[in-house]
Design a protein around this motif. Structure first.
Motif, PDB file in Angstrom:
ATOM      1  N   GLY A 195       8.056   8.969   9.134  1.00 17.39           N
ATOM      2  CA  GLY A 195       9.321   8.238   9.180  1.00 17.39           C
ATOM      3  C   GLY A 195       9.254   6.799   8.712  1.00 17.39           C
ATOM      4  N   LEU A 196       8.136   6.402   8.105  1.00 15.17           N
ATOM      5  CA  LEU A 196       8.014   5.026   7.618  1.00 15.17           C
ATOM      6  C   LEU A 196       8.304   4.950   6.131  1.00 15.17           C
ATOM      7  N   ASP A 197       8.727   3.790   5.700  1.00 15.24           N
ATOM      8  CA  ASP A 197       8.954   3.525   4.282  1.00 15.24           C
ATOM      9  C   ASP A 197       8.046   2.362   3.912  1.00 15.24           C
ATOM     10  N   VAL A 198       6.901   2.654   3.312  1.00 18.38           N
ATOM     11  CA  VAL A 198       5.885   1.629   3.098  1.00 18.38           C
ATOM     12  C   VAL A 198       5.558   1.468   1.619  1.00 18.38           C
ATOM     13  N   LYS A 199       4.836   0.416   1.339  1.00 15.29           N
ATOM     14  CA  LYS A 199       4.325   0.127   0.008  1.00 15.29           C
ATOM     15  C   LYS A 199       2.822  -0.074   0.157  1.00 15.29           C
ATOM     16  N   ILE A 200       2.042   0.578  -0.698  1.00 13.86           N
ATOM     17  CA  ILE A 200       0.590   0.421  -0.669  1.00 13.86           C
ATOM     18  C   ILE A 200       0.156  -0.241  -1.973  1.00 13.86           C
ATOM     19  N   ILE A 201      -0.531  -1.362  -1.848  1.00  6.53           N
ATOM     20  CA  ILE A 201      -0.942  -2.135  -3.018  1.00  6.53           C
ATOM     21  C   ILE A 201      -2.454  -2.221  -3.078  1.00  6.53           C
ATOM     22  N   TYR A 202      -3.003  -1.929  -4.241  1.00  5.22           N
ATOM     23  CA  TYR A 202      -4.439  -2.028  -4.450  1.00  5.22           C
ATOM     24  C   TYR A 202      -4.709  -3.125  -5.483  1.00  5.22           C
ATOM     25  N   SER A 203      -5.602  -4.057  -5.163  1.00  5.40           N
ATOM     26  CA  SER A 203      -5.853  -5.174  -6.068  1.00  5.40           C
ATOM     27  C   SER A 203      -7.278  -5.674  -5.918  1.00  5.40           C
ATOM     28  N   GLY A 204      -7.720  -6.390  -6.931  1.00  7.48           N
ATOM     29  CA  GLY A 204      -9.036  -7.003  -6.882  1.00  7.48           C
ATOM     30  C   GLY A 204     -10.188  -6.019  -6.922  1.00  7.48           C
ATOM     31  N   GLY A 205      -9.896  -4.737  -7.185  1.00  7.49           N
ATOM     32  CA  GLY A 205     -10.941  -3.740  -7.230  1.00  7.49           C
ATOM     33  C   GLY A 205     -11.515  -3.387  -5.881  1.00  7.49           C
ATOM     34  N   MET A 206     -10.845  -3.870  -4.800  1.00  9.32           N
ATOM     35  CA  MET A 206     -11.402  -3.601  -3.468  1.00  9.32           C
ATOM     36  C   MET A 206     -10.383  -3.728  -2.342  1.00  9.32           C
ATOM     37  N   ASP A 207      -9.300  -4.455  -2.524  1.00  4.01           N
ATOM     38  CA  ASP A 207      -8.357  -4.743  -1.439  1.00  4.01           C
ATOM     39  C   ASP A 207      -7.203  -3.747  -1.429  1.00  4.01           C
ATOM     40  N   LEU A 208      -6.959  -3.154  -0.273  1.00  3.18           N
ATOM     41  CA  LEU A 208      -5.830  -2.245  -0.116  1.00  3.18           C
ATOM     42  C   LEU A 208      -4.950  -2.764   1.022  1.00  3.18           C
ATOM     43  N   ASP A 209      -3.686  -3.051   0.687  1.00  3.39           N
ATOM     44  CA  ASP A 209      -2.739  -3.601   1.658  1.00  3.39           C
ATOM     45  C   ASP A 209      -1.590  -2.631   1.860  1.00  3.39           C
ATOM     46  N   ILE A 210      -1.199  -2.444   3.110  1.00  3.46           N
ATOM     47  CA  ILE A 210      -0.050  -1.608   3.449  1.00  3.46           C
ATOM     48  C   ILE A 210       1.036  -2.503   4.017  1.00  3.46           C
ATOM     49  N   LEU A 211       2.207  -2.442   3.394  1.00  7.84           N
ATOM     50  CA  LEU A 211       3.321  -3.331   3.739  1.00  7.84           C
ATOM     51  C   LEU A 211       4.591  -2.510   3.912  1.00  7.84           C
ATOM     52  N   PRO A 212       5.629  -3.109   4.509  1.00 11.85           N
ATOM     53  CA  PRO A 212       6.940  -2.460   4.481  1.00 11.85           C
ATOM     54  C   PRO A 212       7.396  -2.299   3.031  1.00 11.85           C
TER      55      PRO A 212
END
Length: 466
Positions: A195-212
């Motif tokens: 039931g979530l609506d999220v955005k997953i961003i991968y950057s820098g060849g190592m960082d994974l961030d999960i955001l609204p």
């Protein structure tokens, strides 16, 4: 390479994937203190900002491979001399407030008008960094941090980043590059099922961030532009600057110029090749970091792009009118070069300085001692080259002139000195006058007053000049 950001689309403002999300009513959400800080920024601008620069920090504005910080200092001088008074500087970083403040202590950075942190999940205003409550409330839509934590715990490949990087609207991990895409795909589906609506961003060849879903650097910029437009002060031009995957969204905002600095990572170059290759407003600079930002200002003809640090003979500068900020930047660049021994120790230089100081002019040292400006110039002889061979730099920050008479300006700013690992700062006020001088002569310095910035006083005030 698949898209770096899952399920990002821009349609004027963030929208939920399953249902429309109304645009937040900015004023009803915003706290009193936030409004005061935002209002002070708006009041400083007599009209729409001439230019708004929105820049990532690590490896974009700040070059961690440049021990002298020369590209950053070049940008600082350009911004304070030509743009600070009527433009907006926005830092947009993946760093949390904690790590952002650590970077500011480590590098000679300017103070931005607005700070976007934690990959676009936090927006703050002014020196006190008051948060935008309206943005926080907006991001709460279809977001539950507890569920995100539960689901990500099922992936042993994900390594939590430090506690400082875990924010109310951001959960951050490290992950190996070859595993990132599969994890992003399956995790996104699982969170959607919950039931979530999220955005997953991968950057820098190592960082994974999960955001609204409504968060991210691009959506935060869109929110700011909408807010500025509601004030009737939409910037005349906006340029976004970045180097990695979490900057990609910035280049999707309509009517915004974009620059990928020369050292941009493969993930961002690939994204732009797939999504922005036909966009003439997005370029890949040939210069690294802040130098690439300066290059982009010139490429898009957005204003002056010659840093005062690149002018070899400041006395040869041709100005069309009196520019108090430029006078201040020019003087302190001379002072830095004088102490580094990069300028000849000659009577001519000192006599030129005396010529732009009123004979009755005074200087109030941060210790409270007062002396004439002429005596201060005479003491410069003793400090010529005293910082030669040392990592000594001077920069000024938040140079804001106010015309207080038909021929006089009061200029306030912070004057910083860095020598090795030590740095000091004074809050400085200068009174400049154009009475009985031509534009070619520059402005006359009539009074200088300094007080120590709290926590940044020199250990030995006797070593502090001007």
């Amino acid at each position: 390479m698949p898209s770096l950001t899952l399920r990002f689309s821009f349609s004027g403002f963030p929208r939920s994937r399953c249902c429309s999300t109304p645009t937040p009513k900015l004023s009803s959400f915003t706290s009193f203190q936030t409004e005061v800080n935002f209002r002070s920024i708006m009041d400083r601008l007599t009209s729409a900002a001439r230019l708004m620069i929105v820049s990532d920090l690590d490896h974009t504005m700040v070059d961690h491979h440049d021990p002298e910080n020369l590209s950053l200092l070049r940008f600082n001088a350009l911004w304070e001399a030509n743009y600070r008074e009527n433009s907006l500087l926005v830092f947009s970083t993946g760093r949390s407030p904690t790590l952002y403040k650590e970077l500011r202590k480590d590098k000679p950075m300017l103070t931005p008008d607005i700070t976007i942190m934690s990959v676009g999940t936090e927006i703050t205003y002014g020196n006190s960094m008051e948060p935008d409550d309206g943005w926080e409330a907006f991001l709460n839509n279809k977001w539950d941090r507890k569920i995100v934590t539960e689901e990500t715990s099922k992936y042993p490949e994900l390594t939590l980043q430090s506690e400082t990087e875990q924010r109310p609207h951001k959960v951050s991990f490290y992950v190996q590059k070859d595993k990132a895409q599969d994890i992003m795909r399956t995790l996104s589906k699982r969170l959607e099922e919950r039931g979530l609506d999220v955005k997953i961003i991968y950057s820098g060849g190592m960082d994974l961030d999960i955001l609204p879903q409504g968060a991210g650097k691009g959506q935060a910029l869109a929110y700011l532009l909408k807010k500025l437009k509601s004030e009737g002060k939409l910037p005349n031009n906006t340029i976004a600057c970045g180097d990695s995957g979490n900057d990609a969204e910035l280049f999707s905002i309509p009517d915004v110029y974009g620059v990928m600095v020369a050292n941009a990572q493969e993930e961002l170059l690939q994204w732009c090749a797939e999504n922005a290759k036909d966009n003439p407003k997005v370029i890949h600079a040939t210069e690294r970091c802040a130098a690439g930002i300066i290059q982009a200002i010139g490429h898009f003809n957005l204003g002056p792009n010659t840093s005062p640090r690149d002018v070899t003979d400041m006395s040869d500068c041709k100005m069309e009118n009196f520019v108090p900020a430029y006078e201040v930047v020019k003087f302190y660049l001379f002072f830095e070069k004088w102490r580094r021994g990069e300028i000849e120790n000659s009577d001519l230089h000192l006599s030129n300085l005396k010529a732009v100081c009123r004979p009755s002019g005074t200087f109030v040292h941060p210790s409270g001692a007062e002396k004439s400006l002429e005596d201060c110039i005479n003491t410069l002889r003793s400090c010529h080259g005293d910082k030669q061979g040392k990592q000594f730099r001077i920069w000024v920050d938040q140079v804001l002139p106010t015309q207080v008479g038909s021929d006089s300006w009061l200029v306030s700013f912070k004057k910083w000195e860095l020598c090795g690992e030590e740095r000091q700062c004074c809050i400085t006020t200068v009174l400049l006058s154009s009475k009985n001088v031509t534009v070619a002569d520059g402005l006359t310095w009539t009074h200088v007053h300094q007080t120590w910035l709290q926590g940044a006083a020199a250990s030995d005030s006797g070593t502090w000049f001007f």
